[in-house]
Design a protein around this motif. Sequence first.
Motif, PDB file in Angstrom:
ATOM      1  N   ARG A  72      52.547  22.541  23.370  1.00 38.17           N
ATOM      2  CA  ARG A  72      53.885  23.131  23.351  1.00 38.17           C
ATOM      3  C   ARG A  72      54.647  22.532  22.176  1.00 38.17           C
ATOM      4  NH1 ARG A  72      57.044  25.339  28.419  1.00 38.17           N
ATOM      5  NH2 ARG A  72      58.872  26.040  27.162  1.00 38.17           N
ATOM      6  N   ASP A 102      61.533  31.391  23.766  1.00 36.63           N
ATOM      7  CA  ASP A 102      61.105  32.719  24.286  1.00 36.63           C
ATOM      8  C   ASP A 102      59.592  32.941  23.694  1.00 36.63           C
ATOM      9  OD1 ASP A 102      63.065  33.097  25.415  1.00 36.63           O
ATOM     10  OD2 ASP A 102      63.914  34.810  24.214  1.00 36.63           O
ATOM     11  N   LEU A 123      52.348  30.886  25.964  1.00 36.13           N
ATOM     12  CA  LEU A 123      51.884  30.278  27.058  1.00 36.13           C
ATOM     13  C   LEU A 123      51.527  31.168  28.021  1.00 36.13           C
ATOM     14  CD1 LEU A 123      53.878  26.982  26.851  1.00 36.13           C
ATOM     15  CD2 LEU A 123      51.498  27.458  26.018  1.00 36.13           C
ATOM     16  N   ALA A 124      52.401  32.236  28.777  1.00 39.38           N
ATOM     17  CA  ALA A 124      52.225  32.879  29.821  1.00 39.38           C
ATOM     18  C   ALA A 124      50.855  33.762  29.362  1.00 39.38           C
ATOM     19  CB  ALA A 124      53.335  33.916  29.845  1.00 39.38           C
ATOM     20  N   LYS A 125      50.939  34.402  28.237  1.00 43.38           N
ATOM     21  CA  LYS A 125      49.686  35.333  27.726  1.00 43.38           C
ATOM     22  C   LYS A 125      48.331  34.302  27.759  1.00 43.38           C
ATOM     23  CE  LYS A 125      52.404  38.825  25.426  1.00 43.38           C
ATOM     24  NZ  LYS A 125      52.733  39.529  24.173  1.00 43.38           N
ATOM     25  N   LEU A 149      47.616  31.882  29.823  1.00 40.88           N
ATOM     26  CA  LEU A 149      47.297  31.712  30.923  1.00 40.88           C
ATOM     27  C   LEU A 149      46.694  32.884  31.412  1.00 40.88           C
ATOM     28  CD1 LEU A 149      49.941  29.841  33.022  1.00 40.88           C
ATOM     29  CD2 LEU A 149      47.668  29.095  32.425  1.00 40.88           C
ATOM     30  N   VAL A 150      47.182  33.900  31.302  1.00 40.13           N
ATOM     31  CA  VAL A 150      46.443  35.370  31.655  1.00 40.13           C
ATOM     32  C   VAL A 150      45.192  35.443  31.178  1.00 40.13           C
ATOM     33  CG1 VAL A 150      46.681  37.750  31.750  1.00 40.13           C
ATOM     34  CG2 VAL A 150      48.802  36.379  32.346  1.00 40.13           C
ATOM     35  N   ILE A 193      57.378  26.314  32.328  1.00 43.92           N
ATOM     36  CA  ILE A 193      56.167  26.280  33.540  1.00 43.92           C
ATOM     37  C   ILE A 193      55.155  25.260  33.206  1.00 43.92           C
ATOM     38  CG2 ILE A 193      56.388  28.712  34.065  1.00 43.92           C
ATOM     39  CD1 ILE A 193      54.264  29.016  31.940  1.00 43.92           C
ATOM     40  N   CYS A 238      53.061  37.880  19.328  1.00 45.41           N
ATOM     41  CA  CYS A 238      54.398  37.883  19.891  1.00 45.41           C
ATOM     42  C   CYS A 238      55.690  37.992  18.973  1.00 45.41           C
ATOM     43  CB  CYS A 238      54.505  36.529  20.722  1.00 45.41           C
ATOM     44  SG  CYS A 238      53.478  36.358  22.393  1.00 45.41           S
ATOM     45  N   GLN A 266      57.210  30.554  25.260  1.00 46.42           N
ATOM     46  CA  GLN A 266      57.135  30.970  26.861  1.00 46.42           C
ATOM     47  C   GLN A 266      56.020  32.088  26.974  1.00 46.42           C
ATOM     48  OE1 GLN A 266      57.788  29.288  29.662  1.00 46.42           O
ATOM     49  NE2 GLN A 266      59.309  28.068  28.971  1.00 46.42           N
ATOM     50  N   ASP A 267      56.307  33.104  26.251  1.00 49.57           N
ATOM     51  CA  ASP A 267      55.518  34.380  26.071  1.00 49.57           C
ATOM     52  C   ASP A 267      54.141  34.100  25.787  1.00 49.57           C
ATOM     53  OD1 ASP A 267      57.575  35.918  26.678  1.00 49.57           O
ATOM     54  OD2 ASP A 267      57.605  36.794  24.723  1.00 49.57           O
ATOM     55  N   GLU A 315      45.836  23.974  31.527  1.00 48.48           N
ATOM     56  CA  GLU A 315      47.228  23.966  31.547  1.00 48.48           C
ATOM     57  C   GLU A 315      47.775  22.904  31.006  1.00 48.48           C
ATOM     58  OE1 GLU A 315      50.725  23.892  35.095  1.00 48.48           O
ATOM     59  OE2 GLU A 315      49.055  25.355  35.243  1.00 48.48           O
TER      60      GLU A 315
END
Lengths: 184, 236
Positions: free
Chosen positions: A21, A40, A46-48, A50-51, B66, A73, A43-44, A14
């Motif tokens: 970023r 956006d 980084l979220a992906k 993480l998953v 986040i 994205c 964010q998308d 993380e």
Amino acid sequence: MNLLGFISRPQRFEERLGESRPRLWRLAYSWSHNRALSDDLVQDTLAKALVKHKQLREPELLNGWLCSIMANCWHDHLRQHRDTTDIDDVPDLQLPDGATPEDGCQQNQTIRRVRRAVGELPVGQREVITLVDLEECSYGEVAAILDIPIGTVMSRLSRARFALKEKLREPEQTAAICKMSRVK
Amino acid sequence: MIQEISDEVLGAYIDDELEPDEKAHLLDRIAADAEIRSRACELWQLKQMLRSAYRPVRDKSAKRGIFKAPSRPFRWPMGIAASFLIVGGALSGWLARESLEADGLTPQQMEAIRADGSRVVLHLVSDEPERMEAALRMVDKLASAKDKSGRPIQVEFIANGPGVHLLRSGGSPFAERVVAQHNAHPNLQILACRQTVDRLRERGVAVNLLPVVREAPSAEYLLAARLSQGWRYVQA
């Protein structure tokens, strides 16, 4: 994997994402020239990331992997929306130490001209030239990120550079009054 | 038959994508051909210009996102900021070469320089003979001029990139003129970009500068410093 490694690994991952970023944001902005959309996209991405973090087998490939996610994205966005580019959305500029706002005048103009020229490139060319020049990706990495042949990377890059040269050749529309003025 | 060097190949060179033997071959061609050198220089400048136009942009959402923002706030390095002046000026100057006047500066431009008692930094990035000669004419004209108070205008002449060739001992076609101008004008400093010199030496090129030439750490930093001090910038 021992318990300590199990606990610490996601934290390190993380942190590395957090460190990536600003670069991702710059890349997103160079593609979209839109602050909100850049937010956006990052964010998308980084979220992906993480998953999907288990898909990253080699940590040193993190940057290319993130660029690849963000390219997907971005392409999803282009498919879903009309590509709106606000090329005048130039953020506030920080000046080098000791420079005055007047000194920044010429820099500001140059930034606007270059960004405007980049914003006018076709999307494919814009992606390639920013990945090569901003992210310092190799041609092979760009080919993998965008899922295109290396030959296409080279031809798009060459066309992008030619187009930029032509666009920047054009005289500026408005003259600036700067402290450090060019006298020729 | 000498093969044409495409922009794609030159681009691959500045992106460090060529194989060692291809690179060696291209470097030979670059060394021998001013036109190829100029094209490579232009592509390199374009790359630097694009890089400078997209600094890591301040990300306002980082604080609410986040992830944490980087702990160190970004500061624009002086060199990057200065590269705007160099590459922006260099590219537009390169494009404006056709419109150069014989003595390089118009009376209006000279009047503007005299009017505010300016100090002038003159910048050369080309090793084309006509550009080097034009630069020397401009040096002479500027260093001979006086401001409205009758004091000589302070002139710094800096060369970087291919322009360093003008200041090389044993290589410059105008070595005697460079030395003569230095000796004739106490208000003139002649400088070479050390980064360029170091890069040439790394490539195995023996670079000896004329004894009247001083080295500046880099053209970028010198121009950034002069910008902040209010000097006028003239590109040869």
